[in-house]
Design a protein around this motif. Structure first.
Motif: not given
Ligand code: FAD
Length: 116
Positions: A9-10, A16-17, A21-25, A85-89
């Motif tokens: 689900d979302s 997971a996403t 993404l944060h690990t890649m960055a 991510h904070n924008e989504v938070n």
């Protein structure tokens, strides 16, 4: 048992996403070449197009149009992503994350060694 074997689900997909993404960055080069910068821009553009939660992707596209990816360095990319991510938070009524701690959270672990 059931949840583990069901389509994501979302929330599960989101956790997971963000981890990816944060690990890649956090492992992006300190001083990327122009070609690495281009690849990261292209990756993020494709990601925003195909992320399989349509309303998440729509908002992410509009946010990243206003705030284009900062691909100039690991530090800049990590902070940019943290801000996205904070924008989504904020939208979801969750606590904001302190972006000064993004490398501690996603790469180095805490100084007390509890993640070693
Ligand atoms: P998550 O928000 O998934 O965070 C996982 C961990 O990341 C946290 O435990 C924390 O340690 C760390 N973290 C938190 N904030 C930050 C930060 N700013 N920087 C670095 N690390 C941080 N869900 C919706 O319902 N609506 C949406 O519109 C929506 N849009 C999304 C857009 C994208 C691009 C992604 C990847 C996900 C989106 N989601 C959306 C999912 C949502 O963001 C969460 O992933 C989901 O609600 C699960 O939240 P969580 O509380 O488990 O932690």
């Amino acid at each position: 048992w059931r949840a583990q074997n069901c389509p994501a689900d979302s929330e599960t997909l989101g956790r997971a996403t963000w981890t990816f993404l944060h690990t890649m960055a956090a492992y992006y080069p300190d001083t990327p070449t122009p070609s690495q910068e281009d690849s990261m821009r292209t990756f993020l553009k494709g990601f925003a197009q195909f992320y399989p939660c349509w309303y998440c992707a729509e908002d992410f596209r509009s946010d990243t149009t206003k705030n284009p990816p900062a691909v100039q360095s690991r530090e800049r990319l990590g902070r940019w992503l943290c801000e996205r991510h904070n924008e989504v938070n904020r939208k979801l009524g969750k606590d904001e994350f302190d972006c000064a701690r993004v490398l501690e959270r996603w790469r180095d672990g805490p100084k007390d060694g509890s993640c070693d």
